[in-house]
Design a protein around this motif. Structure first.
Motif, short mmCIF file in Angstrom:
data_model
loop_
_atom_site.label_atom_id
_atom_site.label_comp_id
_atom_site.label_asym_id
_atom_site.label_seq_id
_atom_site.Cartn_x
_atom_site.Cartn_y
_atom_site.Cartn_z
N GLY A 1 0.81 -1.21 0.00
CA GLY A 1 0.00 0.00 0.00
C GLY A 1 0.85 1.25 0.00
N ARG A 2 0.21 2.41 0.19
CA ARG A 2 0.90 3.70 0.12
C ARG A 2 2.12 3.74 1.02
N ASN B 1 0.97 5.49 -5.64
CA ASN B 1 -0.20 5.93 -4.87
C ASN B 1 -1.49 5.76 -5.67
N SER C 1 -2.36 2.16 -5.33
CA SER C 1 -2.79 1.93 -3.95
C SER C 1 -4.21 2.44 -3.75
#
Length: 311
Positions: free
Chosen positions: A188-189, A205, A208
């Motif tokens: 994820g981020r 991002n 994500s």
């Protein structure tokens, strides 16, 4: 089954989402998108744990160049049917199952509904699958493989030890167990810093954000079963000889900073097998299509030149 759109990553205009059913009963999520006066169709096949939304930008790039685009999520990942009750596990019993996924997709979506000629753009695990298929299948006019899985980069692990431990795990029927040190959740981020895939935080991002909206598309780390299947398929690819030949020309685009697949194995393969050429983008990490703009532009320029050349 549906395609997931976010403000940063809209679905390509005119894209259709469809269901593909394999001969062994698995349901796969597929996409096709047409353009007027098409030069042909580019099939996009992602790598392990991929989902089609990660390639929407590339699909739009190809559409702008005049190509229709088609793509599919392999079984066990993305929006396709999962293989274990714990759906995040990156698992498969044999890469021959992926062969069936591509066959079903080609015969149910691409060949009947998309205009020829057909090209394929395949990343990592997808490249491994395509190399084995084009020994006997003549679907494609040309193939472009991005950082293909000719062999893994095992880091500090001796390959003999990797094979031994994998064999023991499979003998003990532990194929469903995650590999040591591998994540049990999707990236994820917060995982951007130090990741081995891309240097472009905006695209990281963006992808994500897709998973935040549609977490069902995510996958975690690979299992011993996946690794066992990968090692067998790697052995098949590395055993290819020049005399056997491939059914179409192949361009490999390697990532110079790759720590996921083995660039030396890729180079040796390109030297050994007729009809295979290679270029390396020195500044790129593993996921070239999700890299910085200047790296993506190098790739797209190489794609244009290769596809435009006479076979």
């Amino acid at each position: 089954m549906e395609l997931i759109s976010t403000p940063e990553n809209p679905v390509p205009r005119g894209a259709d989402c469809t269901r593909v059913v394999t001969s062994d009963g698995y349901h796969l999520r597929a996409m096709s998108v047409r353009v007027s006066n098409a030069k042909g169709t580019v099939v996009i096949l992602g790598g392990r744990a991929d989902f089609m939304e990660r390639y929407f930008e590339t699909a739009r790039d190809l559409m702008a160049k005049g190509y229709c685009v088609a793509s599919v999520d392999l079984r066990g990942q993305g929006g396709s049917q999962r293989l274990t009750e714990k759906r995040l596990r990156g698992h498969v019993d044999s890469f021959e199952e992926y062969d069936e996924d591509v066959r079903a997709f080609m015969t149910q979506v691409v060949l009947p509904d998309c205009p020829p000629p057909y090209y394929v753009l395949a990343h990592s695990t997808g490249g491994n699958i395509i190399l084995r298929l084009i020994r006997t299948r003549n679907w494609f006019k040309k193939c472009v493989l991005i950082a293909p899985l000719i062999d893994l980069n095992y880091g500090a692990w001796p390959v003999s030890l990797v094979r031994l431990l994998t064999g023991i795990a499979m003998t003990l029927r532990l194929g469903w167990v995650y590999l040591p040190g591998k994540r049990q959740a999707p990236l994820g981020r917060k995982d951007f810093v130090g990741n081995p895939l891309t240097q472009d935080q905006r695209r990281w991002n963006r992808d994500s954000g897709v998973l935040e909206k549609a977490p069902q598309l995510g996958s975690a780390g690979p299992t011993y079963g996946w690794l066992s299947a990968a090692l067998k398929s790697i052995a098949t690819v590395r055993g290819m000889k020049s005399a056997k030949g491939l059914k179409c020309p192949v361009l490999i685009v390697a990532a110079g900073l790759d720590s996921v697949v083995d660039n030396d194995a890729i180079r040796r393969f390109s030297e050994r097998v007729a009809g295979v050429s290679i270029i390396t983008i020195r500044e790129a990490l593993h996921e070239i299509l999700l890299e910085k703009d200047e790296i993506r532009q190098q790739f797209l320029a190489a794609f244009d030149v290769f596809v435009a050349e006479e076979a």
